[in-house]
Design a protein around this motif. Structure first.
Motif, PDB file in Angstrom:
ATOM      1  N   THR A  67     -36.748  35.864  -0.658  1.00 28.69           N
ATOM      2  CA  THR A  67     -37.000  37.234  -0.233  1.00 28.69           C
ATOM      3  C   THR A  67     -37.069  37.316   1.295  1.00 28.69           C
ATOM      4  O   THR A  67     -37.189  36.294   1.979  1.00 28.69           O
ATOM      5  CB  THR A  67     -38.327  37.756  -0.806  1.00 28.69           C
ATOM      6  N   ARG A 117     -28.495  36.458   5.353  1.00 22.01           N
ATOM      7  CA  ARG A 117     -28.161  36.866   3.998  1.00 22.01           C
ATOM      8  C   ARG A 117     -26.972  36.031   3.550  1.00 22.01           C
ATOM      9  O   ARG A 117     -26.155  35.602   4.360  1.00 22.01           O
ATOM     10  CB  ARG A 117     -27.781  38.352   3.957  1.00 22.01           C
ATOM     11  N   GLN A 122     -33.032  48.874   4.700  1.00 20.95           N
ATOM     12  CA  GLN A 122     -33.843  48.764   3.492  1.00 20.95           C
ATOM     13  C   GLN A 122     -33.232  47.794   2.494  1.00 20.95           C
ATOM     14  O   GLN A 122     -33.951  47.025   1.844  1.00 20.95           O
ATOM     15  CB  GLN A 122     -34.034  50.134   2.852  1.00 20.95           C
ATOM     16  N   VAL A 123     -31.917  47.795   2.381  1.00 21.29           N
ATOM     17  CA  VAL A 123     -31.255  46.887   1.441  1.00 21.29           C
ATOM     18  C   VAL A 123     -31.516  45.426   1.837  1.00 21.29           C
ATOM     19  O   VAL A 123     -31.651  44.558   0.977  1.00 21.29           O
ATOM     20  CB  VAL A 123     -29.744  47.204   1.335  1.00 21.29           C
ATOM     21  N   ASP A 124     -31.616  45.142   3.137  1.00 20.28           N
ATOM     22  CA  ASP A 124     -31.929  43.784   3.600  1.00 20.28           C
ATOM     23  C   ASP A 124     -33.373  43.418   3.277  1.00 20.28           C
ATOM     24  O   ASP A 124     -33.663  42.296   2.842  1.00 20.28           O
ATOM     25  CB  ASP A 124     -31.711  43.656   5.114  1.00 20.28           C
ATOM     26  N   LEU A 125     -34.278  44.360   3.486  1.00 15.40           N
ATOM     27  CA  LEU A 125     -35.697  44.101   3.214  1.00 15.40           C
ATOM     28  C   LEU A 125     -35.959  43.816   1.740  1.00 15.40           C
ATOM     29  O   LEU A 125     -36.846  43.037   1.401  1.00 15.40           O
ATOM     30  CB  LEU A 125     -36.543  45.296   3.653  1.00 15.40           C
ATOM     31  N   LEU A 126     -35.174  44.430   0.862  1.00 15.55           N
ATOM     32  CA  LEU A 126     -35.390  44.275  -0.576  1.00 15.55           C
ATOM     33  C   LEU A 126     -34.520  43.183  -1.201  1.00 15.55           C
ATOM     34  O   LEU A 126     -34.697  42.833  -2.361  1.00 15.55           O
ATOM     35  CB  LEU A 126     -35.130  45.605  -1.283  1.00 15.55           C
ATOM     36  N   ALA A 127     -33.600  42.639  -0.433  1.00 14.98           N
ATOM     37  CA  ALA A 127     -32.680  41.617  -0.957  1.00 14.98           C
ATOM     38  C   ALA A 127     -33.411  40.315  -1.255  1.00 14.98           C
ATOM     39  O   ALA A 127     -34.423  39.997  -0.643  1.00 14.98           O
ATOM     40  CB  ALA A 127     -31.552  41.368   0.047  1.00 14.98           C
ATOM     41  N   GLU A 128     -32.848  39.568  -2.176  1.00 13.93           N
ATOM     42  CA  GLU A 128     -33.407  38.259  -2.547  1.00 13.93           C
ATOM     43  C   GLU A 128     -32.391  37.142  -2.344  1.00 13.93           C
ATOM     44  O   GLU A 128     -32.503  36.089  -2.965  1.00 13.93           O
ATOM     45  CB  GLU A 128     -33.928  38.302  -3.974  1.00 13.93           C
ATOM     46  N   TRP A 167     -31.658  35.847   0.807  1.00 17.52           N
ATOM     47  CA  TRP A 167     -31.857  35.259   2.128  1.00 17.52           C
ATOM     48  C   TRP A 167     -31.849  33.736   1.999  1.00 17.52           C
ATOM     49  O   TRP A 167     -32.264  33.193   0.982  1.00 17.52           O
ATOM     50  CB  TRP A 167     -33.195  35.724   2.705  1.00 17.52           C
TER      51      TRP A 167
END
Length: 81
Positions: A2, A18, A69-75, A77
């Protein structure tokens, strides 16, 4: 991993990205950045805890990192070696 887990790696001096990116983010420890605008006005920014910088693979340039926001919620990383 995350974004929150990635931040912990950044604080330890690692680079993160990412899975779909060619570039990466790192934490710059430069405490103060001075910018000169086109009208020669100087302004300084004080980053006591560092600044997350995006390093772009294609152009080799860098800029302050701005997560969407899509980066903050991505899993997806990952730590860059």
């Amino acid at each position: 991993m995350t974004f929150g887990e990635g931040l912990q790696w950044l604080k330890q001096g690692k680079k993160i990205k990412r899975s779909t990116w060619d570039g990466y983010w790192c934490l710059s420890k430069e405490p103060k950045v001075t910018e000169v605008t086109k009208d020669q006005y100087k302004r300084s920014f004080d980053f006591k805890n560092g600044l997350i910088v995006a390093v772009l693979k294609d152009s080799g340039g860098c800029a302050p990192a701005t997560p969407y926001q899509v980066d903050l919620l991505a899993e997806d990383w990952e730590v860059v070696e």
